[in-house]
Design a protein around this motif. Structure first.
Motif, PDB file in Angstrom:
ATOM      1  N   LYS A 179       0.775  -0.985   0.292  1.00  0.00           N
ATOM      2  CA  LYS A 179       0.043   0.296   0.540  1.00  0.00           C
ATOM      3  C   LYS A 179       0.937   0.960   0.079  1.00  0.00           C
ATOM      4  O   LYS A 179       0.174   1.713  -0.375  1.00  0.00           O
ATOM      5  CB  LYS A 179      -1.252   0.038   1.206  1.00  0.00           C
ATOM      6  CG  LYS A 179      -2.016  -0.873   1.192  1.00  0.00           C
ATOM      7  CD  LYS A 179      -2.834  -0.153   2.145  1.00  0.00           C
ATOM      8  CE  LYS A 179      -4.087  -1.702   1.874  1.00  0.00           C
ATOM      9  NZ  LYS A 179      -4.959  -1.392   3.290  1.00  0.00           N
ATOM     10  N   GLU A 182       1.978   1.697  -3.595  1.00  0.00           N
ATOM     11  CA  GLU A 182       0.964   1.783  -4.306  1.00  0.00           C
ATOM     12  C   GLU A 182       0.566   3.791  -3.937  1.00  0.00           C
ATOM     13  O   GLU A 182       0.318   4.735  -4.844  1.00  0.00           O
ATOM     14  CB  GLU A 182      -0.250   1.161  -3.807  1.00  0.00           C
ATOM     15  CG  GLU A 182      -1.494   2.078  -4.751  1.00  0.00           C
ATOM     16  CD  GLU A 182      -3.300   1.128  -4.528  1.00  0.00           C
ATOM     17  OE1 GLU A 182      -3.254   0.356  -3.118  1.00  0.00           O
ATOM     18  OE2 GLU A 182      -3.431   0.784  -5.496  1.00  0.00           O
ATOM     19  N   SER A 183       0.098   4.083  -2.691  1.00  0.00           N
ATOM     20  CA  SER A 183       0.090   5.592  -2.427  1.00  0.00           C
ATOM     21  C   SER A 183       0.949   6.566  -3.395  1.00  0.00           C
ATOM     22  O   SER A 183       0.793   7.736  -2.849  1.00  0.00           O
ATOM     23  CB  SER A 183      -0.819   5.158  -1.021  1.00  0.00           C
ATOM     24  OG  SER A 183       0.272   5.684  -0.272  1.00  0.00           O
ATOM     25  N   ASP A 187       3.017   2.398 -10.698  1.00  0.00           N
ATOM     26  CA  ASP A 187       1.715   1.855 -11.359  1.00  0.00           C
ATOM     27  C   ASP A 187       1.765   0.472 -11.173  1.00  0.00           C
ATOM     28  O   ASP A 187       0.580  -0.714 -11.134  1.00  0.00           O
ATOM     29  CB  ASP A 187       2.129   1.821 -12.544  1.00  0.00           C
ATOM     30  CG  ASP A 187       2.444   3.799 -13.190  1.00  0.00           C
ATOM     31  OD1 ASP A 187       1.107   4.255 -13.317  1.00  0.00           O
ATOM     32  OD2 ASP A 187       3.763   4.132 -12.770  1.00  0.00           O
ATOM     33  N   THR A 233      -1.629  -9.627  -1.107  1.00  0.00           N
ATOM     34  CA  THR A 233      -1.692  -8.113  -1.541  1.00  0.00           C
ATOM     35  C   THR A 233      -2.309  -7.723  -2.764  1.00  0.00           C
ATOM     36  O   THR A 233      -3.316  -6.255  -2.726  1.00  0.00           O
ATOM     37  CB  THR A 233      -0.087  -7.587  -2.297  1.00  0.00           C
ATOM     38  OG1 THR A 233       1.034  -8.282  -1.174  1.00  0.00           O
ATOM     39  CG2 THR A 233      -0.003  -6.613  -2.940  1.00  0.00           C
ATOM     40  N   VAL A 237      -4.702  -3.665  -2.450  1.00  0.00           N
ATOM     41  CA  VAL A 237      -4.934  -2.959  -3.644  1.00  0.00           C
ATOM     42  C   VAL A 237      -5.624  -3.673  -4.773  1.00  0.00           C
ATOM     43  O   VAL A 237      -5.931  -3.642  -5.138  1.00  0.00           O
ATOM     44  CB  VAL A 237      -2.932  -2.834  -3.664  1.00  0.00           C
ATOM     45  CG1 VAL A 237      -1.900  -2.574  -2.633  1.00  0.00           C
ATOM     46  CG2 VAL A 237      -2.366  -3.997  -4.716  1.00  0.00           C
ATOM     47  N   ASN A 238      -4.898  -2.015  -5.399  1.00  0.00           N
ATOM     48  CA  ASN A 238      -5.343  -1.708  -7.066  1.00  0.00           C
ATOM     49  C   ASN A 238      -5.096  -1.719  -8.660  1.00  0.00           C
ATOM     50  O   ASN A 238      -5.379  -1.849  -9.726  1.00  0.00           O
ATOM     51  CB  ASN A 238      -6.620  -0.295  -7.039  1.00  0.00           C
ATOM     52  CG  ASN A 238      -7.921  -0.725  -5.900  1.00  0.00           C
ATOM     53  OD1 ASN A 238      -8.631  -1.942  -5.669  1.00  0.00           O
ATOM     54  ND2 ASN A 238      -7.861   0.538  -5.225  1.00  0.00           N
ATOM     55  N   ILE A 239      -3.891  -1.514  -8.100  1.00  0.00           N
ATOM     56  CA  ILE A 239      -3.112  -1.915  -9.307  1.00  0.00           C
ATOM     57  C   ILE A 239      -2.098  -3.438  -9.141  1.00  0.00           C
ATOM     58  O   ILE A 239      -2.059  -4.342  -8.637  1.00  0.00           O
ATOM     59  CB  ILE A 239      -1.359  -0.785  -8.918  1.00  0.00           C
ATOM     60  CG1 ILE A 239      -0.640  -1.309  -7.181  1.00  0.00           C
ATOM     61  CG2 ILE A 239      -2.035  -0.249  -8.567  1.00  0.00           C
ATOM     62  CD1 ILE A 239       0.518  -0.634  -7.016  1.00  0.00           C
TER      63      ILE A 239
END
Ligand SMILES: Cc1cc2nc3c(=O)[nH]c(=O)nc-3n(C[C@H](O)[C@H](O)[C@H](O)COP(=O)(O)O)c2cc1C
Length: 306
Positions: A179, A182-183, A187, A233, A237-239
């Motif tokens: 995270k 990601e934050s 990418d 993970t 997360v959204n990646i």
């Protein structure tokens, strides 16, 4: 049934979901070429440092029943010569290539990024995770939330290419680290790097098998760890995630997809099944899809998130 292994990664169409993992085929452009001729959809360079590195004294690789133990010590020709190989590869191929870079602090990562910006690479991968280099004192950068966040954020501000953060499995809380990347703007994530370090002993010589004593584990013995960390993970997360660790057969690749990987890295399996491993795994994925009625990769179900 018309089946296809075509997919995409960060907006780039690819002909196979298989990625040549960093380090396994070295740094020469011929190593990238031979991987794509044998079915890889994306290739990754050896991790490059600002200056050339000799790596550790041998033996640097040892085989055991579960996989490999290595302490290569990031031997590489340095960023300038390494990028020349990447540019040479791109002269004859439009297959995407990931430039992997390694440093121990933000300033050096920024210098490496400036070099990569001038190259024909497609993606930039930050190796935050190597556990066996002396100047890291054995602690991977990826073990620190702040380090991961600060490095990724700084690199994102100047990188011309999408940034992939390669994470270490050797951390207490993978979800927080992922995270943090990601934050900070990563990418994509690439996981996992080698596990450990561990050690093997030559019982006749009464000494460690590796000259450097300790090394990172790779190959089929780490697959359950990789699947668990990728699944945790993916749930958080959204990646997209490049999932790797012990993928040797088609069924392993399917497990990676089900755990949430967008594409699948193949490394140590090259040692066991030869460079043809990419075509072999592609074929085995096809067979799995045929037997189970999946028309394309996106139809393969993912596990319900945690
Ligand atoms: C000989 C060898 C060299 C490696 N070199 C690198 C490297 O330069 N950079 C990196 O990020 N990972 C490196 N790795 C780690 C792999 O890219 C991969 O993350 C790991 O081996 C797990 O995948 P596998 O079990 O399919 O090999 C290396 C692994 C091996 C076995």
């Amino acid at each position: 049934m018309q089946k296809s292994l075509k997919t995409e990664f960060l907006g780039r169409p690819i002909t196979s979901p298989l990625v040549l993992s960093a380090g396994v085929m070295g740094m020469a452009f011929s190593g990238f070429n031979i991987s794509i001729e044998n079915g890889a959809g994306i290739v990754t360079s050896k991790s490059l440092t600002l200056e050339p590195r000799m790596g550790h004294k041998g033996p640097v690789v040892a085989e055991f029943e579960g996989g490999l133990l290595n302490c290569m010590g990031l031997c590489n020709p340095g960023i300038v010569d390494g990028l020349t190989e990447i540019d040479q590869f791109k002269k004859c191929s439009d297959i995407p290539i990931i430039a992997s870079v390694f440093a121990t602090n933000t300033i050096d990562f920024l210098k490496l990024t400036s070099h990569v910006n001038k190259s024909k690479a497609d993606f930039l991968e930050l190796n935050l995770s190597c556990p066996n280099v002396f100047d890291e004192f054995g602690i991977p950068l990826a073990a620190s939330l702040e380090e991961v966040h600060n490095i990724v954020k700084a690199v994102k501000q100047i990188s011309k290419f999408p940034v992939i953060a390669k994470l270490s499995p050797n951390v207490y809380d993978i979800v927080s680290i992922a995270k943090a990347a990601e934050s900070a703007g990563a990418d994509a994530l690439c996981m996992i790097n080698t596990v450990g370090p561990g050690m093997l002993i030559d019982t006749k010589m009464v000494k460690p098998v590796l000259f450097n004593k300790f090394g990172g584990l790779s190959g089929s013995c780490i697959k359950p760890i990789a699947l668990k960390l990728i699944y945790q993970t993916y749930s958080a997360v959204n990646i997209p995630i490049i999932g790797m660790g012990g993928v040797t057969y088609g069924e392993d690749a399917i497990e990676m997809l089900m755990a949430g990987a967008a594409v699948i890295g193949v490394g140590t399996a090259v040692h066991y099944r030869g460079i043809e491993v990419f075509n072999k795994i592609n074929e085995e994925i096809f067979e799995f899809m045929e037997e189970n009625g999946y028309k394309d990769l996106n139809n393969i179900p993912r596990l319900e998130k945690l």
